[in-house]
Design an enzyme around this catalytic site. Structure first.
Site, PDB file in Angstrom:
ATOM      1  N   ASP A   1       7.618  16.492 -28.923  1.00  0.00           N
ATOM      2  CA  ASP A   1       8.499  15.918 -29.939  1.00  0.00           C
ATOM      3  C   ASP A   1       8.040  16.495 -31.277  1.00  0.00           C
ATOM      4  OD1 ASP A   1      10.421  14.187 -31.103  1.00  0.00           O
ATOM      5  OD2 ASP A   1       8.810  12.805 -31.627  1.00  0.00           O
TER       6      ASP A   1
ATOM      7  N   ASP B   1       5.925  10.394 -29.664  1.00  0.00           N
ATOM      8  CA  ASP B   1       5.430   9.171 -30.295  1.00  0.00           C
ATOM      9  C   ASP B   1       6.515   8.157 -30.614  1.00  0.00           C
ATOM     10  OD1 ASP B   1       6.672  10.465 -32.481  1.00  0.00           O
ATOM     11  OD2 ASP B   1       5.348   9.432 -33.885  1.00  0.00           O
TER      12      ASP B   1
ATOM     13  N   CYS C   1       0.834  -1.194   0.000  1.00  0.00           N
ATOM     14  CA  CYS C   1       0.000   0.000   0.000  1.00  0.00           C
ATOM     15  C   CYS C   1       0.872   1.249   0.000  1.00  0.00           C
ATOM     16  CB  CYS C   1      -0.934   0.015   1.208  1.00  0.00           C
ATOM     17  SG  CYS C   1      -0.065   0.201   2.781  1.00  0.00           S
TER      18      CYS C   1
ATOM     19  N   ASP D   1      11.263   8.695 -27.021  1.00  0.00           N
ATOM     20  CA  ASP D   1      10.531   9.546 -26.086  1.00  0.00           C
ATOM     21  C   ASP D   1      10.098   8.792 -24.834  1.00  0.00           C
ATOM     22  OD1 ASP D   1      10.585  11.699 -27.948  1.00  0.00           O
ATOM     23  OD2 ASP D   1       8.871  10.822 -29.000  1.00  0.00           O
TER      24      ASP D   1
ATOM     25  N   CYS E   1       3.400   1.579   2.786  1.00  0.00           N
ATOM     26  CA  CYS E   1       4.640   0.823   2.581  1.00  0.00           C
ATOM     27  C   CYS E   1       5.640   1.647   1.776  1.00  0.00           C
ATOM     28  CB  CYS E   1       4.342  -0.493   1.859  1.00  0.00           C
ATOM     29  SG  CYS E   1       3.264  -1.623   2.766  1.00  0.00           S
TER      30      CYS E   1
END
Length: 741
Positions: free
Chosen positions: A446, A633, A28, A637, A31
């Protein structure tokens, strides 16, 4: 007045010691916070980020830190650490285990709930207490044993997590059944115990599914690697395992094969698809003396490579490491929920314990209050022993405090927002991203495939119709992207049936130069210009010039470019109106980058950047206190998408980029970035409302439980209604966004 485009292509110094590793045993947000707190205690550590979904962590320090120091710190918090990331098999095994535990728990809990309801309405089931005892033990100690184990580890290491509250509540409720069977006058809440464990296990299942999905990113990168390499020896070409290849050996790479390792071409030439490196769609012509990069694909030709890098030093392995580190980047908004979890659990337990003690020692004094309260709340206990009443209050307080509504407040809003986003052409992969989109003040784009279409097209030419038909017929014999652009232009603007009457012969394509053919005794050549300076004005605009020769005499040229998307300028303009800075990061040269930025009115640009540079650029703005959105894309990247607060991938990009992104634009329209920000604003408002009502519910209900007027079953029902309220409020996001959209 538009802002002048600025070139900020300077060098950034990011000298730092960085170590990545895997953390096992986290369940969780508490933690994660415990691990980060332990790591931050190491001397010299200046940045720590731990990702629960991927079980990965990254530590950046002022001085080198040994793995043993990391191990000791993590183990001191009660968790395990490994140099290796969780394997795909291990993640799949964990997912199946979580699903199995959930199904076992549900199959036991649902029938028990039916028996409990029958028992409560007066239809007494023989030996119901024994059923509760056995069913509770089965759920708690078999499918719920991991929950108990997590709570025990937290306890022995002097901290708490969500499993601590669930475990104490479930065991306390189950022990009421034990006490009832022993003859103590107390209500049995064994069924409530199974319900608490079941809810917890459903959450664990969802968590394991997240981890499974997250592992696909590295799997996509690993698919670029090859198992064997063709090594040139005195006895011929021998295929050997990639890990046995040494620096200096010569590798043979054939057409269509992936380049196994980084090296220098020592023989041959050809076109190499380096889109996974540069993000640019056009294959790059490479010859003797030039670099060949692991993971790229030789699309034409035959080459021999002298190996320069092996093992972890290769480009593809470095890229995998970058993505693994980027996966551990911290989303700032998580800190709020982490802080709540850190203090909420011990406060609730302390409140329940104090209430039980007070009731035990003051039961007689409080009894008149119980009698009056029973006139309003018929379930109030008025004639039981003080121990029974103390346990009743303790269990009720723990049960009512289980933050189910609090846990639903954010994810339910995000689920609805994700559905609305999908209708608008957005796919929300990382729910947390939409929470922070409203705070974005820098967007990095980009170029190729993001600002531009991602495939070359003919912008214009100086050829007559007959000549263009002839060169199209010749170019049909080539697979080069520029040839495809020429052919596509013909099909869009001319009658393709005319090509049937054109017969060309002597077709010959020369790698890196062009293609030639003969038509009716005339020789045609389509390729690189003989005198490039003649077309300098076009090239400065980022255009590619294809010159056409007839019998060695220039008769015209074709201008090819990658078109800017129609919605780019409008999107950039609106982002600037929202006071969001726009920046372009590209592997292209400075001349092309500057032209594109001036055309679309982007504020500034970074040219000639590598994948590593893109991550550094993201961090540069983050260090300045900016919230960064990265839009791209290409595989190059991927690491930057993960490092940014929000990574948005164009759906036409590579699989890895899509897996690495938080948001996917399914149709390639960058105007959807604006939609993501708008949806974020509405969604975040609903999240705050949900959190308020979840807290309000606890603030009101916990005192009633402490006063002994709230039955644990009623508490469970109240918790359900609180959750329903959160769900209803979240569902209203769709109406608001549809109205605005």
């Amino acid at each position: 007045m538009s802002q002048a485009t600025t070139n900020v292509n300077q060098t950034i110094d990011f000298t730092e010691n960085k170590i990545s590793f895997a953390v096992q045993g986290m369940t969780c947000a508490s933690c994660v916070r415990n691990v980060e707190r332990a790591l931050n205690k190491i001397e010299g550590v200046k940045y720590v980020s731990v990702n629960l979904a991927t079980e990965k962590a990254v530590v950046i320090s002022e001085k080198p830190i040994s793995f043993n120091e990391i191990k000791e710190a993590v183990e001191s918090a009660g968790y395990k650490v490994s140099k290796e990331s969780p394997s795909e098999d291990l993640i799949e095994k964990g997912f199946k285990k979580a699903r199995k535990n959930m199904l076992i728990s549900i199959s036991i809990t649902l029938p028990l709930m039916v028996l409990m309801i029958l028992h409560m309405v007066g239809i007494h089931v023989p030996y119901f207490l024994i059923f509760e005892l056995i069913a509770g033990a089965l759920v708690i100690f078999i499918p719920g044993r991991e929950t108990l184990k997590s709570a025990w580890i937290a306890l022995t290491h002097k901290h708490s997590n969500m499993n601590t509250l669930v475990t104490i509540g479930a065991l306390s409720a189950w022990f009421t059944t034990v006490l009832a069977l022993l003859g103590i006058d107390i209500f049995s809440f064994g069924t409530v115990a199974t319900m608490l464990i079941t809810i917890n296990l459903i959450g664990r299942y969802i968590e394991s599914r997240m981890k499974k999905n997250a592992s696909k990113e590295i799997t996509s990168l690993l698919s670029l690697k090859v198992d064997k390499a063709n090594v040139v020896t005195e006895k011929g070409v021998v295929a050997i395992p990639i890990e046995t290849v040494k620096i200096g050996e010569i590798l043979l790479v054939r057409k269509g094969e992936k380049i196994p390792l980084d090296g220098i071409i020592v023989e041959g030439e050809g076109y190499i698809n380096e889109s996974m490196v540069s993000g640019e769609p056009l294959p790059v012509y490479k010859k003797i003396g030039e670099e060949a990069i692991s993971g790229t694909i030789l699309e034409s030709g035959l080459i021999k490579i002298k190996v320069e890098k092996v093992g972890e030093d290769t480009f593809i392995n470095q890229m995998i490491k970058l993505v693994e580190e980027a996966q551990s980047s911290k989303v700032p908004i998580q800190a709020f929920a982490d802080r709540i979890t850190l203090y909420f659990i011990p406060i609730v337990f302390f409140a329940a314990l104090v209430s039980a003690i007070i009731w035990f020692f003051n039961y007689e004094s409080f009894q008149p209050f119980l009698i009056r309260a029973s006139e309003v709340f018929p379930w109030v206990l008025t004639d039981v022993e003080r121990l029974s009443m103390s346990i009743f209050v303790f269990v009720a307080t723990l049960v009512i405090a289980c933050p189910c509504a609090l846990g639903l407040a954010t994810p339910m809003a995000l689920v609805v927002a994700s559905g609305i986003s999908a209708k608008k052409g957005l796919i929300i992969k990382n729910g947390e991203a939409i929470q922070i989109a409203k705070d974005i003040n820098v967007v990095l784009f980009d170029k190729t495939g993001t600002i531009t279409e991602g495939h070359p097209t003919v912008k214009g030419h100086t050829l007559d119709d007959e000549t263009y038909s002839i060169i199209t017929k010749i170019e049909e014999n080539s697979t080069h992207p520029l040839a495809k652009a020429i052919v596509e232009y013909y099909f869009q603007n001319y009658d393709r049936n005319k090509l049937q009457n054109i017969q060309v012969i002597n077709i010959e394509e020369k790698t890196g130069e062009g293609i030639k053919g003969t038509y009716q005794y005339d020789n045609y050549f389509i390729g690189k210009p003989q005198v490039p300076d003649k077309y300098k004005n076009f090239m400065e605009k980022g255009e590619t010039i294809i010159e056409v020769l007839k019998n060695d005499k220039s008769i015209g040229y074709i201008r090819i470019s990658d078109k800017i998307k129609e919605d780019t300028i409008e999107t950039i303009t609106k982002l600037k109106e929202m006071n969001i800075k726009t920046v372009m990061v590209t592997g292209d040269n400075e001349i092309t980058a500057k032209n594109v930025c001036e055309t679309v009115r982007i504020d500034e640009f970074w040219a000639n950047v590598s994948p590593e540079n893109k991550v550094e650029i993201v961090r540069k703005y983050q260090i300045e206190g900016k919230k960064v959105c990265m839009v791209g894309d290409g595989i190059n990247d991927a690491a930057a998408l993960k490092s940014a607060e929000i990574g948005i991938a164009i759906g036409t990009g590579t699989d890895l980029t899509i897996e690495s992104a938080d948001v996917i634009i399914s149709k390639g329209e960058i105007s959807k970035v604006l939609d993501a920000i708008e949806i974020s604003k509405v969604t975040f408002k609903k999240i705050k409302q949900n959190l308020f009502w979840a807290f309000f519910y606890n603030i009101i209900a916990i005192p009633f439980a402490m006063m002994g007027v709230l039955h644990p079953v009623i508490a469970e029902i109240a918790m359900l209604f609180s959750s329903i309220n959160v769900i209803y409020n979240s569902s209203r996001i769709s109406k608001i966004t549809e109205y605005k959209g």
